[in-house]
Write a protein that holds these residues in place. Structure first.
Motif, PDB file in Angstrom:
ATOM      1  N   ARG A  45       0.843  -1.191   0.000  1.00  0.00           N
ATOM      2  CA  ARG A  45       0.000   0.000   0.000  1.00  0.00           C
ATOM      3  C   ARG A  45       0.876   1.237   0.000  1.00  0.00           C
ATOM      4  O   ARG A  45       1.893   1.293   0.670  1.00  0.00           O
ATOM      5  N   THR A  47       0.754   5.264   0.837  1.00  0.00           N
ATOM      6  CA  THR A  47      -0.013   6.243   1.599  1.00  0.00           C
ATOM      7  C   THR A  47       0.532   7.637   1.317  1.00  0.00           C
ATOM      8  O   THR A  47       1.739   7.870   1.455  1.00  0.00           O
ATOM      9  N   GLU A  60       1.564  14.089  -5.247  1.00  0.00           N
ATOM     10  CA  GLU A  60       1.650  13.465  -3.940  1.00  0.00           C
ATOM     11  C   GLU A  60       2.978  12.743  -3.755  1.00  0.00           C
ATOM     12  O   GLU A  60       3.505  12.140  -4.675  1.00  0.00           O
ATOM     13  N   LEU A  84      -4.928  11.920  -4.080  1.00  0.00           N
ATOM     14  CA  LEU A  84      -5.412  11.524  -2.763  1.00  0.00           C
ATOM     15  C   LEU A  84      -5.187  12.643  -1.761  1.00  0.00           C
ATOM     16  O   LEU A  84      -4.332  13.500  -1.939  1.00  0.00           O
ATOM     17  N   ALA A  85      -5.921  12.591  -0.680  1.00  0.00           N
ATOM     18  CA  ALA A  85      -5.682  13.495   0.439  1.00  0.00           C
ATOM     19  C   ALA A  85      -4.603  12.869   1.326  1.00  0.00           C
ATOM     20  O   ALA A  85      -4.366  11.655   1.287  1.00  0.00           O
ATOM     21  N   GLN A  88      -4.570   9.113   2.974  1.00  0.00           N
ATOM     22  CA  GLN A  88      -5.281   8.096   2.201  1.00  0.00           C
ATOM     23  C   GLN A  88      -4.283   7.126   1.586  1.00  0.00           C
ATOM     24  O   GLN A  88      -3.158   7.506   1.253  1.00  0.00           O
ATOM     25  N   ALA A  89      -4.697   5.874   1.414  1.00  0.00           N
ATOM     26  CA  ALA A  89      -3.820   4.835   0.883  1.00  0.00           C
ATOM     27  C   ALA A  89      -4.492   4.113  -0.278  1.00  0.00           C
ATOM     28  O   ALA A  89      -5.713   4.020  -0.337  1.00  0.00           O
ATOM     29  N   VAL A  90      -3.653   3.612  -1.197  1.00  0.00           N
ATOM     30  CA  VAL A  90      -4.127   2.829  -2.333  1.00  0.00           C
ATOM     31  C   VAL A  90      -3.188   1.642  -2.534  1.00  0.00           C
ATOM     32  O   VAL A  90      -2.016   1.690  -2.148  1.00  0.00           O
TER      33      VAL A  90
END
Length: 148
Positions: A45, A47, A60, A84-85, A88-90
């Motif tokens: 992930r 972040t 980011e 993303l803010a 937040q994670a992807v």
């Protein structure tokens, strides 16, 4: 101010060698992107931890942590800047390059491939127009040493 022969100088000593350097650099960038596209690398992930901005926009920067916890990279960007803010994670894949990639690699490899092709064509044109042609002319103009 006009300098006679500046176009020839520019092509021989700046643009041509520059194309070779760019070609090599783009290949180095394409390898991790292609590896992510092929499904290789550590899954985990990413972040977002910071959003630095410049004149060209914002992007980011974050932290990658692999699923098993063995791979942790900080201050690394994700290809495509997923908007993303902070916090937040992807899901992401780390192949060891300068960026992490979305699962499947995204289209980073495609962008790099276009650059590699363009820089490769410019490099081939320079190699043919300058070093190869100059060496062939020198060989033709040199007296034959056999039989002298």
């Amino acid at each position: 101010m006009y300098f006679p022969g500046w176009r020839s100088f520019w092509w021989r000593y700046i643009a041509g060698p520059g194309a070779v350097v760019v070609f090599v650099a783009l290949i180095a960038l394409m390898i991790p992107a292609l590896s992510a596209h092929d499904g290789h690398g550590q899954r985990g992930r990413w972040t977002a931890t910071n959003i630095p901005c410049s004149r060209s926009g914002c992007g980011e920067v974050g932290t990658f942590l692999s699923a098993d916890g063995s791979d942790r990279r900080t201050r690394i960007s994700m290809f495509g800047s997923p908007d993303l803010a902070i916090g937040q994670a992807v899901p992401a894949v780390d192949t060891g390059g300068d960026e992490v990639y979305p699962p499947g690699g995204g289209d980073a490899w495609w962008h790099d491939l276009i650059g590699v092709i363009a820089a490769g064509l410019a490099s081939i044109a320079w190699l043919w127009a300058f070093p190869v042609r100059v060496l062939r002319q020198r060989c033709r103009n040199q007296p034959d040493a056999v039989g002298s």
